[in-house]
Design an enzyme around this catalytic site. Structure first.
Site, PDB file in Angstrom:
ATOM      1  N   ASN A 208      -5.849  -6.888   3.416  1.00 21.00           N
ATOM      2  CA  ASN A 208      -6.607  -5.884   4.305  1.00 21.00           C
ATOM      3  C   ASN A 208      -5.651  -4.823   4.792  1.00 21.00           C
ATOM      4  O   ASN A 208      -5.791  -3.612   4.623  1.00 21.00           O
ATOM      5  CB  ASN A 208      -7.032  -6.549   5.679  1.00 21.00           C
ATOM      6  CG  ASN A 208      -7.901  -5.574   6.534  1.00 21.00           C
ATOM      7  OD1 ASN A 208      -8.004  -6.220   7.520  1.00 21.00           O
ATOM      8  ND2 ASN A 208      -7.995  -4.376   6.282  1.00 21.00           N
ATOM      9  N   THR A 209      -4.366  -5.197   5.339  1.00 20.50           N
ATOM     10  CA  THR A 209      -3.398  -4.267   6.135  1.00 20.50           C
ATOM     11  C   THR A 209      -2.974  -3.434   4.905  1.00 20.50           C
ATOM     12  O   THR A 209      -2.730  -1.943   5.248  1.00 20.50           O
ATOM     13  CB  THR A 209      -2.308  -5.019   6.555  1.00 20.50           C
ATOM     14  OG1 THR A 209      -3.041  -5.876   7.678  1.00 20.50           O
ATOM     15  CG2 THR A 209      -1.486  -4.022   7.316  1.00 20.50           C
TER      16      THR A 209
ATOM     17  N   LYS B  95     -14.430 -18.408   5.544  1.00 15.72           N
ATOM     18  CA  LYS B  95     -12.999 -18.281   5.453  1.00 15.72           C
ATOM     19  C   LYS B  95     -12.439 -18.733   6.780  1.00 15.72           C
ATOM     20  O   LYS B  95     -12.621 -18.071   7.899  1.00 15.72           O
ATOM     21  CB  LYS B  95     -12.271 -16.935   5.171  1.00 15.72           C
ATOM     22  CG  LYS B  95     -10.896 -17.110   4.991  1.00 15.72           C
ATOM     23  CD  LYS B  95     -10.257 -15.649   5.360  1.00 15.72           C
ATOM     24  CE  LYS B  95      -8.765 -15.726   5.316  1.00 15.72           C
ATOM     25  NZ  LYS B  95      -8.057 -14.579   5.596  1.00 15.72           N
TER      26      LYS B  95
ATOM     27  N   GLY C 116      -0.170  -9.255   7.593  1.00 12.01           N
ATOM     28  CA  GLY C 116       0.138  -7.797   8.134  1.00 12.01           C
ATOM     29  C   GLY C 116       1.856  -7.285   7.991  1.00 12.01           C
ATOM     30  O   GLY C 116       2.186  -6.129   8.224  1.00 12.01           O
TER      31      GLY C 116
ATOM     32  N   ALA D  77      -2.634 -12.728   2.464  1.00 13.26           N
ATOM     33  CA  ALA D  77      -1.491 -12.457   3.671  1.00 13.26           C
ATOM     34  C   ALA D  77      -0.407 -11.822   2.865  1.00 13.26           C
ATOM     35  O   ALA D  77       0.345 -12.837   2.149  1.00 13.26           O
ATOM     36  CB  ALA D  77      -1.267 -13.439   4.625  1.00 13.26           C
ATOM     37  N   GLY D  78       0.188 -10.862   3.308  1.00  9.36           N
ATOM     38  CA  GLY D  78       1.695 -10.434   3.020  1.00  9.36           C
ATOM     39  C   GLY D  78       1.665  -9.512   2.107  1.00  9.36           C
ATOM     40  O   GLY D  78       2.799  -8.743   1.899  1.00  9.36           O
TER      41      GLY D  78
END
Length: 288
Positions: free
Chosen positions: A215-216, A106, A167, A193-194
């Site tokens: 992830n976050t 990635k 994040g 993301a987001g």
């Protein structure tokens, strides 16, 4: 048959995956929580920040690969923390050595430390180098349809536009650009993301994304393992809804869901509801 068994497979670099949820490995309290959350998510592709996580660089420290063995998961090394094409290429070449020739990676090249927005000029440069070097590149990018097309033309095996800043948990801020990318791409489009909660993941899948990486949203939830399970269900539900095909939106047009046949005629209904003395004349005499 369970709903998850009904879904078509995600094909990345020629390899099929049952799960369309990809997860990261950062921000957990410890490796035990990492493993528990990933098990709950059902994810088969797990991404690892090579600059921040030990996968063999330091033999004296615990390795994530002891908890997430490559025999059970597809390890997806990423270039989080890289701000130039050269740094990203160097990092992924190191990852290939550590993972015995593993070529699926990635790529992300960041523009600044505050927004973590992708630097697309450096990303395009790094992608071209890595593809020529034999890597299968999944690439984090902006939600610019032209940039996504250029990355596909270079030879990336998946494009990964952000839904919002890394994040941030703000969800999909620009579904229109994302839809353009999805409609024109010939490689998988995976939102990266987001995502903040399960409904964000479901919306991404309903739009037609092939998968979601996060992830976050999982790692910083009050209960990461429970959130991982919720994300798994959301991705599956969103994909099923996309395959089923939603009803068309009809602004300003109502349509009753109940059948009209057999209902009481309006005249009969009004007669039935009329008071018994309604036919009598009304006395309007003014009395002094």
């Amino acid at each position: 048959m369970k709903p998850s068994e009904n879904l078509d497979t995600l094909l990345i670099a020629g390899k099929p995956y049952q799960s369309r949820l990809l997860v990261g490995t950062g921000k957990y309290r410890d490796f035990a929580e990492t493993r528990a959350a990933i098990d709950a998510s059902g994810a088969q592709i797990v991404t690892v920040a090579i600059r921040r996580t030990n996968i063999g660089q330091d033999p004296k420290q615990p390795s994530l690969l002891e908890v997430l063995p490559p025999a059970q998961f597809t390890i997806l090394p990423n270039t989080a923390g890289c701000y130039t094409a050269d740094d990203a290429v160097r990092t992924l070449r190191l990852a290939r050595e550590l993972l015995d020739g593993h070529s699926l990676v990635k790529l992300e090249v960041l523009g600044d430390q505050k927004t973590l927005f992708p630097n697309m000029a450096e990303t395009l440069s790094a992608a071209a180098t890595l593809v020529k070097d034999g890597f299968e590149v999944m690439v984090y990018c902006s939600d610019d349809p032209i940039a996504a097309r250029q990355l596909e033309e270079i030879g990336c095996c998946a494009v990964m536009p952000l839904a919002s800043l890394i994040g941030s948990g703000m969800g999909i801020l620009n579904p229109w650009n994302l839809q353009i990318i999805i409609d024109n791409a010939k490689v998988p489009v995976i939102v990266d993301a987001g995502v903040g909660t399960a409904s964000d993941a479901a919306i991404a899948m309903e739009l037609g994304c092939q998968g979601v990486l996060m992830n976050t949203a999982i790692a910083t939830a009050k209960n990461p393992v429970m959130m991982a399970s919720a994300m798994k269900k959301a991705v599956e539900a969103g994909r099923e809804a996309f395959l089923a095909g939603r009803m068309p939106k009809k602004p300003y047009t109502a349509s009753a869901s109940s059948p009209s046949a057999g209902t009481i005629a309006p005249t009969a209904a009004s007669t039935a509801a009329r008071p018994a003395n309604q036919d009598k004349p009304i006395d309007r005499t003014v009395r002094l």
